[in-house]
Design a protein around this motif. Structure first.
Motif, mmCIF file in Angstrom:
data_model
loop_
_atom_site.group_PDB
_atom_site.id
_atom_site.type_symbol
_atom_site.label_atom_id
_atom_site.label_comp_id
_atom_site.label_asym_id
_atom_site.label_seq_id
_atom_site.Cartn_x
_atom_site.Cartn_y
_atom_site.Cartn_z
ATOM 1 N N PRO A 22 -5.557 -42.887 35.392
ATOM 2 C CA PRO A 22 -5.753 -42.587 33.795
ATOM 3 C C PRO A 22 -5.703 -41.543 33.213
ATOM 4 O O PRO A 22 -6.856 -40.286 33.306
ATOM 5 C CB PRO A 22 -7.067 -42.652 34.014
ATOM 6 N N VAL A 23 -5.280 -41.089 32.177
ATOM 7 C CA VAL A 23 -5.744 -39.311 31.105
ATOM 8 C C VAL A 23 -5.959 -40.124 30.135
ATOM 9 O O VAL A 23 -5.771 -41.537 29.048
ATOM 10 C CB VAL A 23 -4.221 -39.369 30.547
ATOM 11 N N PRO A 24 -7.581 -39.963 29.844
ATOM 12 C CA PRO A 24 -7.965 -40.598 28.630
ATOM 13 C C PRO A 24 -7.741 -39.524 27.450
ATOM 14 O O PRO A 24 -7.573 -38.549 28.040
ATOM 15 C CB PRO A 24 -9.538 -40.248 28.873
ATOM 16 N N LEU A 25 -7.449 -40.076 25.827
ATOM 17 C CA LEU A 25 -6.768 -38.929 24.528
ATOM 18 C C LEU A 25 -7.404 -40.060 23.550
ATOM 19 O O LEU A 25 -7.687 -40.859 23.720
ATOM 20 C CB LEU A 25 -5.490 -40.212 24.717
ATOM 21 N N LEU A 26 -7.952 -39.061 22.794
ATOM 22 C CA LEU A 26 -8.898 -38.615 21.717
ATOM 23 C C LEU A 26 -8.103 -38.930 20.424
ATOM 24 O O LEU A 26 -7.375 -38.676 20.214
ATOM 25 C CB LEU A 26 -9.856 -37.632 20.805
ATOM 26 N N GLY A 27 -8.187 -40.693 19.389
ATOM 27 C CA GLY A 27 -7.773 -40.358 18.367
ATOM 28 C C GLY A 27 -8.174 -40.600 17.118
ATOM 29 O O GLY A 27 -9.512 -40.920 17.799
ATOM 30 N N LYS A 28 -8.247 -41.041 16.523
ATOM 31 C CA LYS A 28 -8.472 -41.067 14.794
ATOM 32 C C LYS A 28 -8.085 -41.644 13.688
ATOM 33 O O LYS A 28 -7.112 -42.611 13.522
ATOM 34 C CB LYS A 28 -8.367 -39.613 14.346
ATOM 35 N N PHE A 29 -9.505 -42.907 12.947
ATOM 36 C CA PHE A 29 -8.611 -43.838 12.526
ATOM 37 C C PHE A 29 -9.694 -43.524 11.483
ATOM 38 O O PHE A 29 -10.228 -43.027 11.132
ATOM 39 C CB PHE A 29 -9.120 -45.530 13.180
ATOM 40 N N ASP A 30 -8.855 -44.358 10.419
ATOM 41 C CA ASP A 30 -9.205 -44.184 8.891
ATOM 42 C C ASP A 30 -11.081 -44.751 8.295
ATOM 43 O O ASP A 30 -11.380 -45.563 8.643
ATOM 44 C CB ASP A 30 -8.326 -45.098 8.060
ATOM 45 N N PRO A 31 -10.923 -43.527 8.240
ATOM 46 C CA PRO A 31 -13.717 -44.289 7.586
ATOM 47 C C PRO A 31 -13.740 -44.670 7.188
ATOM 48 O O PRO A 31 -14.597 -45.467 7.259
ATOM 49 C CB PRO A 31 -14.306 -42.090 7.423
ATOM 50 N N ALA A 32 -12.627 -45.539 5.888
ATOM 51 C CA ALA A 32 -12.731 -46.146 5.358
ATOM 52 C C ALA A 32 -12.911 -47.159 6.151
ATOM 53 O O ALA A 32 -13.930 -48.551 5.643
ATOM 54 C CB ALA A 32 -11.161 -46.460 4.788
ATOM 55 N N PHE A 33 -12.390 -47.504 7.218
ATOM 56 C CA PHE A 33 -12.658 -48.852 8.145
ATOM 57 C C PHE A 33 -14.873 -49.351 8.215
ATOM 58 O O PHE A 33 -15.090 -49.845 8.992
ATOM 59 C CB PHE A 33 -12.039 -48.848 9.315
ATOM 60 N N LEU A 34 -15.375 -47.950 8.586
ATOM 61 C CA LEU A 34 -16.708 -47.459 8.978
ATOM 62 C C LEU A 34 -17.516 -48.631 7.652
ATOM 63 O O LEU A 34 -18.714 -49.110 8.536
ATOM 64 C CB LEU A 34 -17.384 -46.418 8.611
ATOM 65 N N ALA A 69 -4.375 -43.742 28.532
ATOM 66 C CA ALA A 69 -2.834 -43.075 28.863
ATOM 67 C C ALA A 69 -3.118 -43.637 31.057
ATOM 68 O O ALA A 69 -3.527 -43.168 31.101
ATOM 69 C CB ALA A 69 -2.432 -42.662 28.452
ATOM 70 N N ASN A 70 -1.296 -43.886 31.282
ATOM 71 C CA ASN A 70 -0.967 -43.921 32.255
ATOM 72 C C ASN A 70 -0.437 -42.767 32.891
ATOM 73 O O ASN A 70 0.629 -42.886 33.872
ATOM 74 C CB ASN A 70 -0.613 -45.190 32.141
ATOM 75 N N ILE A 71 -0.393 -42.064 32.308
ATOM 76 C CA ILE A 71 0.952 -40.811 32.261
ATOM 77 C C ILE A 71 0.575 -39.698 31.492
ATOM 78 O O ILE A 71 -0.470 -39.419 30.310
ATOM 79 C CB ILE A 71 2.034 -41.495 31.219
ATOM 80 N N GLU A 72 0.149 -38.450 31.931
ATOM 81 C CA GLU A 72 0.073 -36.806 31.538
ATOM 82 C C GLU A 72 1.748 -36.390 30.411
ATOM 83 O O GLU A 72 2.389 -36.260 31.116
ATOM 84 C CB GLU A 72 -0.238 -35.690 32.177
ATOM 85 N N ALA A 73 1.523 -36.640 29.087
ATOM 86 C CA ALA A 73 2.636 -36.290 28.024
ATOM 87 C C ALA A 73 2.715 -34.851 27.724
ATOM 88 O O ALA A 73 1.792 -34.055 28.223
ATOM 89 C CB ALA A 73 2.321 -37.276 27.136
ATOM 90 N N ASN A 74 3.985 -34.739 27.684
ATOM 91 C CA ASN A 74 4.473 -33.611 27.800
ATOM 92 C C ASN A 74 3.786 -32.610 26.629
ATOM 93 O O ASN A 74 3.288 -31.073 26.297
ATOM 94 C CB ASN A 74 5.336 -33.158 27.556
ATOM 95 N N ASP A 75 3.722 -33.727 25.793
ATOM 96 C CA ASP A 75 2.921 -33.022 23.927
ATOM 97 C C ASP A 75 0.925 -33.219 24.121
ATOM 98 O O ASP A 75 1.043 -33.106 23.318
ATOM 99 C CB ASP A 75 3.377 -33.440 23.049
ATOM 100 N N GLY A 76 0.945 -33.814 24.992
ATOM 101 C CA GLY A 76 -0.472 -33.912 25.570
ATOM 102 C C GLY A 76 -1.569 -34.978 24.869
ATOM 103 O O GLY A 76 -2.299 -34.930 24.904
ATOM 104 N N GLY A 77 -0.333 -35.764 24.932
ATOM 105 C CA GLY A 77 -0.959 -37.059 24.122
ATOM 106 C C GLY A 77 -0.840 -37.444 23.146
ATOM 107 O O GLY A 77 -0.995 -38.651 22.553
ATOM 108 N N ALA A 78 -0.114 -36.254 22.274
ATOM 109 C CA ALA A 78 -0.053 -36.783 20.702
ATOM 110 C C ALA A 78 0.420 -37.910 20.248
ATOM 111 O O ALA A 78 -0.210 -38.568 19.329
ATOM 112 C CB ALA A 78 0.134 -35.396 20.033
ATOM 113 N N ALA A 79 2.026 -37.791 20.636
ATOM 114 C CA ALA A 79 2.301 -39.034 20.235
ATOM 115 C C ALA A 79 2.169 -40.704 20.727
ATOM 116 O O ALA A 79 2.263 -41.133 20.091
ATOM 117 C CB ALA A 79 3.907 -39.100 20.801
ATOM 118 N N ILE A 80 1.411 -40.571 21.789
ATOM 119 C CA ILE A 80 0.954 -41.914 22.238
ATOM 120 C C ILE A 80 0.250 -42.439 21.452
ATOM 121 O O ILE A 80 -0.405 -43.118 20.980
ATOM 122 C CB ILE A 80 -0.028 -41.979 24.026
ATOM 123 N N ALA A 81 -1.640 -40.911 21.002
ATOM 124 C CA ALA A 81 -2.210 -41.466 20.319
ATOM 125 C C ALA A 81 -1.977 -41.979 19.342
ATOM 126 O O ALA A 81 -2.769 -42.908 18.501
ATOM 127 C CB ALA A 81 -3.649 -40.278 20.314
#
Length: 250
Positions: A22-34, A69-81
């Protein structure tokens, strides 16, 4: 990131079972959804995507998600996020569409606009529709108000008449788990008294042993009336709970 994880032991266990590394990744969504109630956002993230939520320094829901994620990605997880953010955005767009439609309707016509369709929902074949139940609960809530210190009988009856209105909203149709909560938010949007909105929000409580019990006088009357009506009606209809079956949580 200056945020606080909103703890969710069940979701942690589920993610642990879904991943070997397990590799936790922080992503963001549009604040308008709040603009959507935080419970709806968290429900969407948790149920459909297995994401954790986080709060900001003020304790409010932050426009972020934590995917595992289930992997340590080469880009630090940016594409997965980023991929996860696109999926979540589609789900939150659905939620916002239904929520905005419901809010627009209550601001124009009041929360009462949702009650006529309750006559089309069967509560139980022996006990009539949800509209029939609402009539019983409203009368009982008004009666109980006389026995609850500080309870306004008019507000108790008003809250009882509106407590099931959110069952016919688009939001609850899409997210059944937020019934009651959605009604409380919509009651605030309609400009109803805070005591009425809180009673609508809390009338299902307590849900299970670990849940809080309503304490505000109007909330107490409506929550009691709803539960007492269910108990009395099912016993009167000879639909008794048994040792192995209690489908109506009597």
């Amino acid at each position: 990131a200056g945020l606080t994880l909103i703890e969710d032991d069940g979701l942690a266990t589920e993610n642990a079972g879904l991943t070997e590394w397990p590799v936790p990744l922080l992503g963001k969504f549009d604040p308008a959804f709040l603009d959507v109630p935080p419970e709806v956002i968290q429900l969407t993230m948790r149920t459909n995507q297995k994401y954790f939520a986080a709060s900001d320094a003020n304790g409010k829901l932050a426009p972020v998600f934590i995917a595992v994620a289930n992997i340590e990605a080469n880009d630090g997880g940016a594409a997965i996020a980023a991929g996860n953010a696109r999926v979540l955005s589609a789900r939150l767009s659905d939620a916002k569409f239904f929520w905005d439609g419901d809010v627009a309707k209550v601001r124009e016509h009041g929360l009462e606009a949702f009650t006529p369709k309750l006559a089309d929902i069967v509560f139980h074949e022996k006990l009539g529709t949800v509209a029939d139940k609402v009539e019983r609960v409203a009368a009982l809530a008004r009666h109980l108000a006389d026995f609850i210190p500080g309870c306004n009988a008019d507000l108790a009856e008003q809250a009882a008449r509106l407590c099931k209105a959110d069952l016919t909203t688009g939001t609850v149709g899409e997210f059944p788990e937020v019934q009651g909560l959605a009604g409380g938010y919509l009651a605030h949007a309609a400009g109803l008294p805070a005591a009425v909105a809180d009673a609508i929000r809390d009338h299902y409580r307590p849900v299970g042993q670990g849940d809080d019990v309503p304490t505000a006088p109007v909330s107490v009357s409506v929550a009691l009336a709803d539960k007492l009506d269910t108990l009395f009606a099912f016993f009167a209809a000879k639909e008794f709970p048994t040792g192995s079956r209690d489908p109506f949580a009597l």
